[in-house]
Every structure is written in structure tokens, then in C-alpha cells.
Write an enzyme that holds these catalytic residues in place. Sequence first.
Site, PDB file in Angstrom:
ATOM      1  N   SER A 172       0.838  -1.204   0.000  1.00 27.95           N
ATOM      2  CA  SER A 172       0.000   0.000   0.000  1.00 27.95           C
ATOM      3  C   SER A 172       0.873   1.254   0.000  1.00 27.95           C
ATOM      4  CB  SER A 172      -0.895   0.013   1.234  1.00 27.95           C
ATOM      5  OG  SER A 172      -0.110   0.312   2.370  1.00 27.95           O
ATOM      6  N   LYS A 173       0.215   2.372  -0.245  1.00 20.04           N
ATOM      7  CA  LYS A 173       0.913   3.650  -0.244  1.00 20.04           C
ATOM      8  C   LYS A 173       1.571   3.885   1.126  1.00 20.04           C
ATOM      9  CE  LYS A 173      -0.593   8.313  -0.063  1.00 20.04           C
ATOM     10  NZ  LYS A 173       0.670   8.805   0.458  1.00 20.04           N
ATOM     11  N   ARG A 174       0.886   3.435   2.150  1.00 20.70           N
ATOM     12  CA  ARG A 174       1.433   3.622   3.502  1.00 20.70           C
ATOM     13  C   ARG A 174       2.780   2.904   3.674  1.00 20.70           C
ATOM     14  NH1 ARG A 174      -2.721   1.555   6.562  1.00 20.70           N
ATOM     15  NH2 ARG A 174      -4.143   2.338   4.988  1.00 20.70           N
TER      16      ARG A 174
ATOM     17  N   ASP B 199       5.384   5.057   2.057  1.00 19.12           N
ATOM     18  CA  ASP B 199       5.709   6.228   2.894  1.00 19.12           C
ATOM     19  C   ASP B 199       6.593   5.804   4.065  1.00 19.12           C
ATOM     20  OD1 ASP B 199       4.147   7.686   1.242  1.00 19.12           O
ATOM     21  OD2 ASP B 199       2.394   7.750   2.566  1.00 19.12           O
TER      22      ASP B 199
END
Length: 510
Positions: A264-266, A269
Site C-alpha cells: 500500500s501507499k502507507r 511512505d
Amino acid sequence: MTTTLKPRVRFAPSPTGPLHIGGVRTALYNYLFAKQHGGTFILRIEDTDQTRFVPGAEEYIIESFEWLGITFDEGVRVGGDFGPYKQSERKPLYQQFAQQLIDSDWAYYAFDTPEQLDEKRKDYEAEKKNFQYDNSTRLSMTNSLSLPKEETERRLASGQPFVIRFKFPADKEILVNDLIRGEVRINSNLLDDKVLFKSDGMPTYHLANIVDDHLMEITHVIRGEEWLPSAPLHVMLYQAFGWDAPSFAHLPLLLKPDGNGKLSKRDGDRLGFPVFPLQWINPETQEISSGYREMGYLPDAVINILSLLGWNPGTEQEILSIDELVKLFSLDKISKSGAKFDPEKAKWFNHQYIQKQPIANLAKSFDHQLKAKGIHASIEQVERAVAMIRERVHFLTEFWDQGYFLFEAPKEYDQQVVKKRWKENTPDQLRQVLAIISSVQPFNKETAHDEVVAAIQRNEWNMGQVMNCLRLSIVGAAKGPDLFDIIDFIGVEEVNARVEQAIDRLCPEN
Ligand code: GLU
């Protein structure tokens, strides 16, 4: 695959935000498959869900593939004989096919309001059961199967909101033949009567997807595993319409680098890598998500990285050009299990590709960075600089960090090195070293090096200390390529100025 039929495959994103690299991989596999078999690769934009539409997302998708060099043979912006390729422009078509399913008793009108459905769900929950709109419950709901014909007609005529639901036959074993997962069987009693069409005149994903795959003569549906649960419905829809279904291939998920679950994008990050091909600025929140392009990845490296996430050529070869991929790709070497994304490996790939790039291309990129800082060097100089430092560079964006000292004097000095190496006699040593370097006329880096080394030995100075202080004065830190290569590049006069600057800054009393 039949050999007589050239495959027609499609990538069918919904413009609901930036394209995830999982989506890029899906597109890539479709592209490779099409190219290998001389087939057609199509871009279809699935924008029927107006509530999820995000401005700029379609442009983002197009730009991403342009950057990656993945081209479409037909589709949005390209055109072709099967258009339009944007579902919102095909609206009238879907209505007609929804009607066809109603007429053949494969679908029905349902008038249940969201509140009624909610209530039903709550009643079931109170009894610790799950409500599903299906063959066991549909007659207790408000639809054209439970209402008298005239009542249905009255409601439709009065403009009451409705949806059209698929009518799954009871207790039927549905077989999905997947090219990657083999036979997947499911009993229709487990499936709910999915909504196919809404009274706003828009089809749902399922109906539009099947109608378009049929009309666009898609032969192979290659898509992410998250669509596997929808495949039984799709297979049944083909049966209901009396159409041949395409072959299905559901690709394994991309997994996060650590632990379990979908990438995921998380995760990106958290671990400092992008999950999108290009930088994306959320139009609502202005939040910026990083992209591979902006991070300094080369498009060919990204393609190579993604190609191996879920597929392998069956050999140890890792560096694969797009042409090699087209030759080697095969659906039967796609793995069933999810592929873990490895950010370190991604970095390694990019490093390899930077080493393989023509110097001129890298120089263009570095020159861009230099100009942005107001530095205008000749292209020959930039190319020479690139040749010196590229070995140390993992990302295009690192050229400045690894080579700024070739174009400007250091603005600061690494204090740790200063503390460890800079001694009271350093200014004197450096001035003597400089005198030696200046005396080599014309300048020759090997001679200069040998004479400096000989002088250090003669004076019984500490080699590491003197050389590191010289580097510190020129670079500002204990890094960079061969010191005498740097001196050769910037010239003796500039070295002189930098040494004096360092002495001035680090021991002003001298
Ligand atoms: N529009 C779907 C998506 O966003 C396409 C799924 C499919 O390929 O059938 O992924």
C-alpha cells in the site's frame, strides 16, 4: 491460446486516483503478452462510477505509460475500430444489454431503498447472520420477481429509483478456468445478486466490463487477483448473454516488503519508496505522493523490476530489456503466490541501469539539475563528470549530491572529518602539497599523484591525514571519486582556491 487467433488484450483502469505500480505491472504483462503474439493491446478507461471519479487521474495514467514507453495499439487517445474506449461515452449501449438480461430472465429490477437494505442487514445481524441479496432472500425483497407485473411497471413508469440485479441460478457450480490458478469452482448459492445497472443510467463495473470485453473482442483478460472473486459472475454473464468467455489470468498480488498483506501507499511512505510511477498531487488535499520518475528511476529499470514481481524467465537472468521480456514472457511462468516488493532490490536494479545508460542520456539529466542551480557547464564537461561519478549513483537525482564539487567549491565541511583529520600542521602540509601539484607542468594526474605521495613519505607525514584533508578542502567531505581525477577536472588553480578557502574557514588564524 489458439495459434490462429491474434490475442486482443486490454488494460482497463478506473480513473479513481494515481495508478498503483500493481496496475502498471498488470498493464506490462498484458503488453508483453500482446507483443509476443503479435496481438493488440488496448487502453480502456472504466469511468462508470461517477462518485469515484478523480480529476487528472486519466491524464496521469496516460503520462505514466508515456514515461515508461509502454504504448497502446488501440484505445483512449489512440483510437481504433472498437471505440469509443471510454465507458462514459458508451452509456446507451449498456442499457440495451441490461434490458436484454431482463427480457431473458437473467436479471430483475429491484426497488429496495438503501434504508430498507440497511434495516434488513440489521435484522440479520441481530440474529448473528449475514444478509445476502440472493436466491434465498430475493423473493422477500421488493423487486420485479416478488411484485406483480403491473406494480413493477407502475413503479418504473413513475420514475421510482431502481437497480437491475443479476439473477444467479440456484445451486449451480460455476467453473472459472484460470490460466494461472487452474480450475476455480464456486457454488452460486454463495454469491449475491450483484447490481448490474443503476437508475442513473450507468452500468456497474461488472456489466460494462463484460459487454466491452465482448464487443472489443478481448481474447484474454489478464488482471489483478483482486478481481478473481468477480470472475464467477463474469463467467455467468457470458453464459447469460450466450457469448464465448475470454480466457482469464489473475495475477498474484504485490505484497509489502515486510510482514503480510498488499503493498500500500502507507508501506511506501513508511519505508521510503514510491508506489506510483509518477508523483501525484491529490487535487483535494494537495498531499504529494512520490513517484519513480521524480525519485530518479529510469523507466526501463522500473519495467524490469515490475516484470519480475510475480513472473520469472526460468533462469537466473535478472537484467532483462523490454525486447528480451517480450521474447521470454509466458503466462505459465507467473506464480500463484504473491510477490514481495523489495525496495533494496529496486535500488540495485536502477543502479545497474544507470551503469548501462549511454553517457549522453545521463548527462542530459545531470545538466538539467545543474541548470536548475544556475550552473552552466559545457556538455563535454557534464559528460566527463557523469563518467566519473555514475558508479556511485543509484538514482538520477543523486548526480548532484555525488558530483557538486566538480562544479562549485564546497559550502561546508564535514565536521566529523575535520575533527578527526584536520591538525595544526595541516595548512602547511596542504600548501606544500599544492606547490608540488602546481610544479607538474603541464599537469598530469599520475605524475602529480606520485610526486605528492613521495613528498608525504619523505616528510614522514601521515598519508591518510594529508590526503583526507586535501579531499576535505576540495569536496567538503570524505567522499567522491579518485582525488587526482577531481583535481584534473577542476584544474590546479581551482584546487588552490579551495585549499585556501578551507584553511581560511577551518583555521582562520592562518
Ligand atoms: N476497472 C477495473 C480496475 O480498475 C478493471 C478490472 C479488470 O481488468 O477487469 O482495475
